[in-house]
Design an enzyme around this catalytic site. Sequence first.
Site, mmCIF file in Angstrom:
data_model
loop_
_atom_site.group_PDB
_atom_site.id
_atom_site.type_symbol
_atom_site.label_atom_id
_atom_site.label_comp_id
_atom_site.label_asym_id
_atom_site.label_seq_id
_atom_site.Cartn_x
_atom_site.Cartn_y
_atom_site.Cartn_z
ATOM 1 N N GLU A 266 1.104 -0.951 -0.113
ATOM 2 C CA GLU A 266 0.094 -0.043 0.446
ATOM 3 C C GLU A 266 0.938 1.501 -0.235
ATOM 4 O O GLU A 266 2.299 1.693 0.794
ATOM 5 C CB GLU A 266 -1.246 0.171 1.611
ATOM 6 C CG GLU A 266 -1.686 -1.167 1.001
ATOM 7 C CD GLU A 266 -2.996 -1.376 2.871
ATOM 8 O OE1 GLU A 266 -2.753 -0.564 3.390
ATOM 9 O OE2 GLU A 266 -3.901 -2.143 2.527
ATOM 10 N N HIS A 284 -7.434 1.807 1.855
ATOM 11 C CA HIS A 284 -7.211 1.336 3.062
ATOM 12 C C HIS A 284 -8.238 2.748 3.922
ATOM 13 O O HIS A 284 -8.197 2.152 5.265
ATOM 14 C CB HIS A 284 -6.295 1.085 3.114
ATOM 15 C CG HIS A 284 -6.004 -0.028 4.935
ATOM 16 N ND1 HIS A 284 -4.532 -0.844 4.197
ATOM 17 C CD2 HIS A 284 -6.499 0.052 5.701
ATOM 18 C CE1 HIS A 284 -4.765 -0.943 5.817
ATOM 19 N NE2 HIS A 284 -6.311 -0.851 6.204
#
Length: 321
Positions: A266, A284
Site C-alpha cells: 500500500e 484502506h
Amino acid sequence: MNPYIVLSTSPTFTKYSDKAKKILETHNCQLVMIPPQELKDNEHFKQVLSEADAWVVGTNKVRATDLEQASKLKIIIKHGTGIDSIDLEAAAKRGIIVANAPGTNASAVADLTIGLMIAAARQIVAADKKTRNGFWGPVIGFDVCGKTLGIIGLGQIGRGVARRARGFQMNILGYDLVHDAEFEKENGIQPAGLEEILSTADFITLHLPLTESTRNLIGARELALMKETAFLINTSRGELVDEEALLKALRNKKIAGAALDVFQIEPPINSNLLELENVIVTPHMGGYTYGAMSLTSEIVAQSIVNVLFGKPPLYEVKLGG
C-alpha cells in the site's frame, strides 16, 4: 517537571478529537507528530524516538532496530486494531507495553463492507463513470437481497456485517475457529467450513487477522472453488489474498468481481488489479469515519496516560496472546 513526549506516526491521531488532545494536555504530555512518509532516514524522527515515552503507530512498521534507540519508551500503541506491523517480541524484550484500540472502528468497517458488496453487485462505480460520460441506459447487475453471504471471520467486524446482511434477507454462512452458537442462532448464521463457503456463497467477505496461517488464505485453489457469479470482498488485510491468483481469476472471469480496501503493498501504485473493470478499489479507508477516529484517539490517549502514571492500558496486547 519535563513533559512526557508522545510520538505519533499516525496522521489521524487526535485530528478529529479535542477530547483526546485534552487528555494528553491535562497529563503533561507533549505530542510530536511525524508523518509516516517522513520516517525513512529521518534524523528528526530518530531524535524524537530516543526521547519518547509513548509511540502512537499508524500504518508504519515498528522494527527491532527502531527500538534500539528508544531507551525511554514505555508504550507502543496502535491507532486502530491490527498489530501485525509491530515487532511484539522486540518490544517484550525491552519491557515495552504494546496496546491497541480494538473494536472502535468495527461498525465503520462493517458499513464499508456492505457498501462495497452492493457497489460491486450493482456496478455502481462503472455506472457513475458511464453516466458522467454521457451514457444513459440500463447497467445490469446482480441481486443482493436473498443471496448467500459467506463471512470468513466472525470477530466484531464480521458480526457487524452479519447483522447488516440480515436486513437484506441474505442466507449467511459463517466461518471462525471459535464458535458462538448463541450469536449464530440469534443472527441466522449457518456455521460452515471454508470450502463450503467458497463453493456456495454469492458474496465472500474476509475479516481475519494476518497470521502465518492466514497469509494467502485465498489463493488459486480457493478462487477456483468460487462460483463464476461470486464476488470477493476484502476490508481486512491485503496479505490474506494471493493477488496474482486473484488477478488471473478476474481476468479470466472465473469470478464475477472483487472489492478491495486493502492490498499486499500500500498504496498499490503498480498493481495490475487497478486496470480491471471488475474490481472496485478504495484506499484502506474502512475504519475512517469521524466517529470511529474520534473514539480510537480517545482510547489511545487514555491508554498512554494510564501507562505513564503506572496503570495498565485499556487494551494490552500480550506476546503470544
